[in-house]
Design an enzyme around this catalytic site. Structure first.
Site, PDB file in Angstrom:
ATOM      1  N   HIS A 136       0.437  -1.203   0.197  1.00  0.00           N
ATOM      2  CA  HIS A 136      -0.222  -0.075   0.195  1.00  0.00           C
ATOM      3  C   HIS A 136       0.849   1.249  -0.006  1.00  0.00           C
ATOM      4  CE1 HIS A 136       0.377  -0.156   4.402  1.00  0.00           C
ATOM      5  NE2 HIS A 136       0.379   1.255   4.387  1.00  0.00           N
ATOM      6  N   ASP A 166       0.163  -7.784   1.480  1.00  0.00           N
ATOM      7  CA  ASP A 166       0.499  -6.326   1.475  1.00  0.00           C
ATOM      8  C   ASP A 166       2.039  -6.001   1.550  1.00  0.00           C
ATOM      9  OD1 ASP A 166       0.091  -3.813   1.466  1.00  0.00           O
ATOM     10  OD2 ASP A 166      -0.370  -3.263   3.679  1.00  0.00           O
ATOM     11  N   GLY A 241       3.277   6.511   8.189  1.00  0.00           N
ATOM     12  CA  GLY A 241       4.703   6.827   7.709  1.00  0.00           C
ATOM     13  C   GLY A 241       5.677   5.530   8.101  1.00  0.00           C
ATOM     14  N   ASN A 242       5.304   4.710   9.335  1.00  0.00           N
ATOM     15  CA  ASN A 242       5.806   3.529   9.654  1.00  0.00           C
ATOM     16  C   ASN A 242       5.761   2.458   8.754  1.00  0.00           C
ATOM     17  OD1 ASN A 242       5.893   4.532  12.891  1.00  0.00           O
ATOM     18  ND2 ASN A 242       7.694   3.870  12.197  1.00  0.00           N
ATOM     19  N   SER A 243       4.627   2.466   7.521  1.00  0.00           N
ATOM     20  CA  SER A 243       4.471   1.207   7.132  1.00  0.00           C
ATOM     21  C   SER A 243       5.650   0.960   6.072  1.00  0.00           C
ATOM     22  CB  SER A 243       3.226   1.936   6.073  1.00  0.00           C
ATOM     23  OG  SER A 243       2.193   2.003   6.550  1.00  0.00           O
ATOM     24  N   LEU A 298      -5.316 -25.213   0.640  1.00  0.00           N
ATOM     25  CA  LEU A 298      -5.659 -26.307   1.149  1.00  0.00           C
ATOM     26  C   LEU A 298      -7.208 -26.510   0.615  1.00  0.00           C
ATOM     27  CD1 LEU A 298      -5.082 -26.414   5.187  1.00  0.00           C
ATOM     28  CD2 LEU A 298      -4.266 -28.327   3.535  1.00  0.00           C
TER      29      LEU A 298
END
Length: 497
Positions: A136, A166, A241-243, A298
Site C-alpha cells: 500500500h 500487503d 509513515g511507519n508502513s 488447502l
C-alpha cells in the site's frame, strides 16, 4: 495513500536457510530480568548468551538497524488524467520520431491534476539493493524515490508485489548498503523486547521500543480475496509513515514488517501490527525466483475453535481450527479431509487459530506436500496433502522477469489461444497489472491492454516484448487493443531516460 479501518479506525502505515542473499538467522530471544539496583531502584537487565547480566541498552541495536531502514516517497504525477481514453494523447517529443504514425490519432481530453505524494518506510534486505516495503506504500505510484539514512536519494524499480500479504519488493542501484538479516519469526516470543524503526509523520529514522504483545493476529484489514493475516502485535509506537518499516529484536535482526495500527484517531493508540519475517521471506523468494508469489492452498473454509463454536456444532471443545466447508476437488478433499474435522497440526506446527493455519500454509507453494493432523470425532488422523494453487493445479507459474520489463512497471501474460481467436488476433501480450514505472508515469495505459505491435513489429509473446525493448534508445510506440473497447489504441514513451 490508502487508509483502512478496524474497530473505529485502522490507519495503514504501514524450509529456512539462505535465500537470494538474505540470511535467515535462527536465534532465541534474549532473556529480560528485573534486578534490584544498588540504590534500591528497579532496573531492567538483559542476559547475554553466557548468562551475564547487563543493563538493558538499545543503542547497539539501533546502530545496527538505522542504516537499513529507508524513507520511501511515492508520487502520482497526474499523467493518468480522466476524460475520453479511447486513444492516448501522445507527447510532442515523439511526433517527429514516429512521423506520420501520429497523423490521425485523436487527442485525449481532460485536465491534468496536481501530483500527489505519499511517504512510508522500507527495509534493505541485501547488498544488491532489494528493499521490502508494504504494497500500500507504493500502490498506484507513478514514481518511487528512496532516501537512505545518510540522505542519499535513489529512484526505485518495482520488482514485484503481493497484495494478499500487503508486501512489495523494490530495488535501487546503490553501493555500500547495510542490509538486515531476517530471523525465524516462529522463535519470537510474546513478551520479548522489540524496536520499531521507520519514518512516521516524515520524521526520518525514528525508533520506538516495546514488547511483542501477541502473535497470529487477524484484524481483517486486507480485503484481497486470498488475503493472509497473521500479524505480530506490538505496543512499540507505530504511526502513519511507519508502513514498511522494520520490527527488530534486540540482536537487530528483522522479525517483521510494520504494516498497520489499531486506532480510533488514525494515530498510535497502543497497538501495532507487523507481517512476520517468515511470510516476508517466502514472498521475497517467490518474487525473485518466479516473478510472482506461488501460494499453496488447502481449499477449505475455516473457523478458530472455541467453546461457543463447539457448542454450536455439538462437539467436545478441542483447540484447533474447525473445517467449515471443503472445496470441491480441492487439495484437502483429494487427501481425505472432511467437513467438521478439527485441524490441530500441520507437519510439526500446532494450528490453534485460523490465522496461524493460514500463515503456515502460505509459506508453501503449489505441489508441496504437508502432513495435516486432524481430530475427527475424538480420533486423531493424519493426511498427506499436496497443496494446489487458486486454479486447482500444482503448477508453478513463472513470469518472464527481465530488467527491461521491470522498468516498464507491469506484469504481463501471453494472450490465451481462445481469447486471441475471439479478438481475431494471432497472439499478443496482456498487461495484467501496472505499478510504478514508465507505462504508468508516461502513458494512460490501463490494465487489460493487449500489446500487438511494438514500433510497427508484431508481438505474439512476452519474449517478443523483451527482445524489442532491450538496448532500445529513444521513443517506443505500443499498438494494441482492449477486449472491451473498440478500435486500436496507441501508447508512446521514451527509453533510456
Amino acid at each position: 495513500m490508502r487508509v483502512y479501518f478496524f474497530a473505529a479506525l485502522i490507519a495503514l502505515m504501514v524450509s529456512f536457510g539462505a535465500i537470494g542473499g538474505y540470511l535467515l538467522v535462527k536465534e532465541k530471544p534474549v532473556t529480560i530480568q528485573q534486578v534490584q539496583g544498588t540504590e534500591g531502584k528497579n532496573v531492567l537487565y538483559t542476559a547475554d548468551k553466557e548468562g551475564n547480566l547487563k543493563p538493558l541498552d538499545f543503542t547497539v541495536t539501533v546502530d545496527k538497524v538505522l542504516d537499513a531502514v529507508v524513507n520511501i516517497k511515492s508520487t502520482q504525477s497526474g499523467a493518468r488524467y480522466g476524460g475520453q481514453e479511447e486513444y492516448r494523447q501522445l507527447p510532442d517529443p515523439f511526433k517527429d520520431f514516429f512521423g506520420d504514425m501520429f497523423k490521425d490519432l485523436p487527442r485525449g481530453e481532460g485536465s491534468r491534476p496536481q501530483p500527489m505524494y505519499g511517504t512510508g518506510s522500507g527495509v534493505i534486505i541485501n547488498d544488491q539493493g532489494y528493499i521490502v516495503t508494504n504494497n500500500h506504500v507504493i500502490a498506484n505510484a507513478d514514481e518511487i524515490e528512496v532516501t537512505l539514512h545518510d540522505n542519499g536519494t535513489y529512484k526505485a524499480t518495482v520488482i514485484g508485489t503481493d497484495p494478499t500479504t500487503d508486501l512489495a519488493l523494490i530495488q535501487i542501484k546503490a553501493d555500500n548498503l547495510n542490509p538486515l538479516a531476517l530471523v525465524n519469526s516462529d522463535d519470537v516470543q510474546i513478551g520479548e523486547w522489540v524496536l520499531a524503526v521507520g519514518n512516521p509523520f516524515s520524521l526520518t529514522s525514528t525508533v520506538t521500543a516495546g514488547i511483542v504483545s501477541a502473535k497470529g493476529r487477524n484484524i481483517n484489514i486486507n480485503r484481497e480475496k486470498f488475503a493472509v493475516e497473521s500479524f505480530i502485535q506490538t505496543d512499540a509506537a507505530i504511526n502513519p509513515g511507519n508502513s514498511g518499516g522494520a520490527l527488530v529484536n534486540l540482536d537487530g535482526n528483522l522479525i517483521g514488517i510494520n504494516t498497520a495500527i489499531a486506532s480510533r484517531t488514525g494515530t498510535y493508540n497502543g497497538y501495532g501490527f507487523a507481517v512476520p519475517s517468515n511470510i516476508v521471506s517466502k514472498v521475497v523468494e517467490d518474487l525473485l525466483k518466479y516473478g510472482s508469489v506461488q501460494r499453496g492452498m488447502l481449499g477449505v473454509s475455516i473457523r478458530t475453535m472455541d467453546g461457543n463454536l463447539a457448542k454450536e456444532k455439538g462437539v467436545d471443545f478441542t483447540k484447533g481450527v474447525w473445517v467449515e466447508n471443503i472445496g470441491e476437488d480441492s487439495a484437502a478433499e483429494k487427501a481425505g479431509i472432511e467437513k467438521g474435522d478439527i485441524i490441530i497440526k500441520v507437519d510439526e506446527n500446532e494450528t490453534l487459530t485460523s490465522p496461524r493455519l493460514q500463515e503456515i500454509i502460505a509459506r508453501h507453494r503449489p505441489g508441496d506436500k504437508v502432513m495435516v493432523t486432524v481430530n475427527r470425532d475424538g480420533t486423531m488422523k493424519e493426511f498427506d496433502v499436496v497443496l494446489e494453487n487458486a486454479k486447482g493445479s500444482t503448477e508453478i507459474v513463472k513470469k518472464e522477469k527481465k530488467e527491461v520489463l521491470n522498468l516498464l512497471g507491469a506484469d504481463f501474460e501471453n494472450l490465451g489461444k481462445e481469447e486471441a481467436k475471439k479478438l481475431n488476433l494471432d497472439g499478443g501480450v496482456k498487461v495484467t497489472h501496472l505499478y510504478a514505472g514508465k507505462l504508468r508515469k508516461e502513458t494512460q495505459m490501463q490494465e487489460g491492454f493487449i500489446i500487438t505491435h511494438i514500433d510497427g513489429k508484431k508481438v505474439v509473446d512476452i519474449k517478443d516484448v523483451a527482445k524489442a525493448l532491450e538496448n532500445k534508445e529513444g521513443g517506443v510506440m505500443l499498438e494494441g487493443v482492449y477486449e472491451d473497447r473498440p478500435g486500436k489504441h496507441y501508447y508512446a514513451f521514451g527509453m533510456g531516460s
